[in-house]
Scaffold this motif. Structure first.
Motif, mmCIF file in Angstrom:
data_model
loop_
_atom_site.group_PDB
_atom_site.id
_atom_site.type_symbol
_atom_site.label_atom_id
_atom_site.label_comp_id
_atom_site.label_asym_id
_atom_site.label_seq_id
_atom_site.Cartn_x
_atom_site.Cartn_y
_atom_site.Cartn_z
ATOM 1 N N ALA A 1 3.371 3.640 -7.900
ATOM 2 C CA ALA A 1 3.198 4.892 -8.645
ATOM 3 C C ALA A 1 1.732 5.058 -9.056
ATOM 4 C CB ALA A 1 4.111 4.908 -9.867
ATOM 5 N N PRO A 2 0.830 5.264 -8.105
ATOM 6 C CA PRO A 2 -0.589 5.426 -8.450
ATOM 7 C C PRO A 2 -0.815 6.702 -9.250
ATOM 8 C CG PRO A 2 -0.222 5.999 -6.148
ATOM 9 C CD PRO A 2 1.056 5.416 -6.643
ATOM 10 N N ASP A 3 -1.565 6.587 -10.359
ATOM 11 C CA ASP A 3 -1.862 7.771 -11.160
ATOM 12 C C ASP A 3 -3.340 8.156 -11.083
ATOM 13 O OD1 ASP A 3 -2.976 5.779 -12.659
ATOM 14 O OD2 ASP A 3 -1.732 6.105 -14.432
ATOM 15 N N LYS A 4 -4.077 7.509 -10.205
ATOM 16 C CA LYS A 4 -5.466 7.868 -9.906
ATOM 17 C C LYS A 4 -5.605 7.928 -8.394
ATOM 18 C CE LYS A 4 -6.654 7.767 -14.246
ATOM 19 N NZ LYS A 4 -6.935 9.020 -14.985
ATOM 20 N N LEU A 5 -6.711 8.501 -7.899
ATOM 21 C CA LEU A 5 -6.908 8.574 -6.455
ATOM 22 C C LEU A 5 -6.831 7.202 -5.813
ATOM 23 C CD1 LEU A 5 -9.723 11.251 -6.019
ATOM 24 C CD2 LEU A 5 -7.332 11.425 -5.331
ATOM 25 N N LEU A 6 -7.360 6.187 -6.502
ATOM 26 C CA LEU A 6 -7.210 4.800 -6.046
ATOM 27 C C LEU A 6 -6.794 3.982 -7.244
ATOM 28 C CD1 LEU A 6 -7.467 2.536 -3.959
ATOM 29 C CD2 LEU A 6 -9.888 2.322 -4.585
ATOM 30 N N LEU B 1 0.854 -1.197 0.000
ATOM 31 C CA LEU B 1 0.000 0.000 0.000
ATOM 32 C C LEU B 1 0.888 1.246 0.000
ATOM 33 C CD1 LEU B 1 -2.809 1.363 0.357
ATOM 34 C CD2 LEU B 1 -2.414 1.245 2.815
ATOM 35 N N VAL B 2 0.612 2.146 -0.943
ATOM 36 C CA VAL B 2 1.396 3.373 -1.073
ATOM 37 C C VAL B 2 0.438 4.556 -1.125
ATOM 38 C CG1 VAL B 2 2.904 4.709 -2.599
ATOM 39 C CG2 VAL B 2 3.322 2.281 -2.257
ATOM 40 N N ILE B 3 0.780 5.623 -0.405
ATOM 41 C CA ILE B 3 0.042 6.878 -0.493
ATOM 42 C C ILE B 3 1.001 7.935 -1.026
ATOM 43 C CG2 ILE B 3 -1.253 8.646 0.755
ATOM 44 C CD1 ILE B 3 -2.006 6.531 2.809
ATOM 45 N N ALA B 4 0.705 8.441 -2.206
ATOM 46 C CA ALA B 4 1.575 9.445 -2.822
ATOM 47 C C ALA B 4 1.505 10.732 -2.013
ATOM 48 C CB ALA B 4 1.151 9.694 -4.264
ATOM 49 N N PRO B 5 2.635 11.249 -1.560
ATOM 50 C CA PRO B 5 2.620 12.410 -0.664
ATOM 51 C C PRO B 5 2.121 13.695 -1.315
ATOM 52 C CG PRO B 5 4.871 11.858 -1.308
ATOM 53 C CD PRO B 5 4.009 10.756 -1.807
ATOM 54 N N THR B 6 2.312 13.851 -2.615
ATOM 55 C CA THR B 6 1.927 15.116 -3.246
ATOM 56 C C THR B 6 0.466 15.140 -3.684
ATOM 57 O OG1 THR B 6 2.750 14.272 -5.366
ATOM 58 C CG2 THR B 6 4.273 15.601 -4.025
ATOM 59 N N THR B 7 -0.066 13.990 -4.106
ATOM 60 C CA THR B 7 -1.431 13.958 -4.621
ATOM 61 C C THR B 7 -2.431 13.283 -3.675
ATOM 62 O OG1 THR B 7 -1.067 11.839 -5.755
ATOM 63 C CG2 THR B 7 -0.542 13.861 -6.968
ATOM 64 N N GLY B 8 -1.924 12.498 -2.730
ATOM 65 C CA GLY B 8 -2.817 11.746 -1.858
ATOM 66 C C GLY B 8 -3.372 10.499 -2.507
ATOM 67 N N SER B 9 -2.906 10.186 -3.718
ATOM 68 C CA SER B 9 -3.377 8.990 -4.409
ATOM 69 C C SER B 9 -2.924 7.737 -3.675
ATOM 70 C CB SER B 9 -2.845 8.953 -5.849
ATOM 71 O OG SER B 9 -3.330 10.056 -6.587
ATOM 72 N N VAL B 10 -3.777 6.728 -3.695
ATOM 73 C CA VAL B 10 -3.497 5.471 -3.002
ATOM 74 C C VAL B 10 -3.218 4.385 -4.034
ATOM 75 C CG1 VAL B 10 -4.421 3.694 -1.467
ATOM 76 C CG2 VAL B 10 -4.956 6.105 -1.053
ATOM 77 N N GLY B 11 -2.111 3.695 -3.855
ATOM 78 C CA GLY B 11 -1.756 2.599 -4.741
ATOM 79 C C GLY B 11 -1.737 1.286 -3.987
ATOM 80 N N ILE B 12 -2.431 0.316 -4.535
ATOM 81 C CA ILE B 12 -2.400 -1.038 -3.981
ATOM 82 C C ILE B 12 -1.842 -1.937 -5.074
ATOM 83 C CG2 ILE B 12 -3.777 -2.956 -3.072
ATOM 84 C CD1 ILE B 12 -5.808 -0.916 -2.086
ATOM 85 N N GLY B 13 -0.668 -2.488 -4.827
ATOM 86 C CA GLY B 13 0.005 -3.292 -5.829
ATOM 87 C C GLY B 13 0.854 -2.478 -6.771
ATOM 88 N N THR B 14 0.922 -1.168 -6.560
ATOM 89 C CA THR B 14 1.760 -0.290 -7.370
ATOM 90 C C THR B 14 2.357 0.793 -6.487
ATOM 91 O OG1 THR B 14 1.794 1.270 -9.226
ATOM 92 C CG2 THR B 14 -0.253 1.118 -7.983
#
Length: 195
Positions: free
Chosen positions: A16-21, A1-14
């Motif tokens: 580099a999330p490019d969407k909110l989830l 699980l990753v939360i991008a610090p600049t956008t707040g996007s959440v990545g599960i299995g990635t």
């Protein structure tokens, strides 16, 4: 699980999330699941996705997709709602048997020979078939198989000739022309008051 610090996007299995989830899987289809762990339920919500607007005119949830228990035995209905923010109304439901109701949550309450798709309103009710060009046709086919059995009966409108045709037995025995005249391929087959 990753939360991008600049956008707040959440990545599960990635990372580099490019969407909110953003769900990603290296082993096949990425799946999101809604589970209700109750072991006996005939009614009640199982999973819900809501669409909310903050427009000052009508703030609130204006649409949703709902998975709902559709009776005993683990049946699940899917309900779709739309409308103004704060007052979403169910507009379509797919019940567990696969029947579709537009404007009704109980398509199975109607005639069993014609309840696979039920359209219900409180006033005039209609359905429009739009052809792509003026040389195309719009049609409803009555089939009992494929090939020539795919149109054993049909209602067809030919837009280039402005002709409404009614077919049976895989043929087109009757047509209404744009000038109001009717035609039969064999007038000897015309029956009035019998048949």
């Amino acid at each position: 699980l990753v939360i991008a610090p600049t956008t707040g996007s959440v990545g599960i299995g990635t990372i580099a999330p490019d969407k909110l989830l953003h769900l990603s899987s290296s082993e096949g289809t990425a799946v999101m699941r809604f589970s209700d762990t109750r072991t006996a339920m005939s009614t009640g919500d199982i999973g819900l996705i809501e669409f909310e607007t903050f427009d000052t005119g009508s703030p609130g949830v204006g649409g949703y997709i709902l998975g709902e228990a559709g009776g005993t035995g683990g049946q699940v209905d899917l309900a779709f709602a739309a409308g103004l923010g704060g007052s979403a109304t169910e507009v379509m439901r797919i019940v567990s048997e696969g029947k579709v109701g537009i404007g009704t949550a109980t398509p199975g309450s109607y005639w069993a020979s014609a309840d696979d798709l039920v359209i219900a309103t409180t006033g005039n009710t209609g359905m429009t078939l739009v052809a792509g060009t003026t040389s195309s046709s719009s049609a409803i086919a009555f089939a009992d198989g494929t090939g020539s059995s795919a149109y054993r009966g049909r209602i067809e409108y030919n837009h280039s000739s402005d002709k409404l045709m009614l077919g049976a037995g895989g043929t087109t025995p009757f047509a209404i022309k744009g000038d109001g005249n009717t035609s039969l391929p064999d007038n000897s087959k015309a029956l009035f008051g019998t048949g």
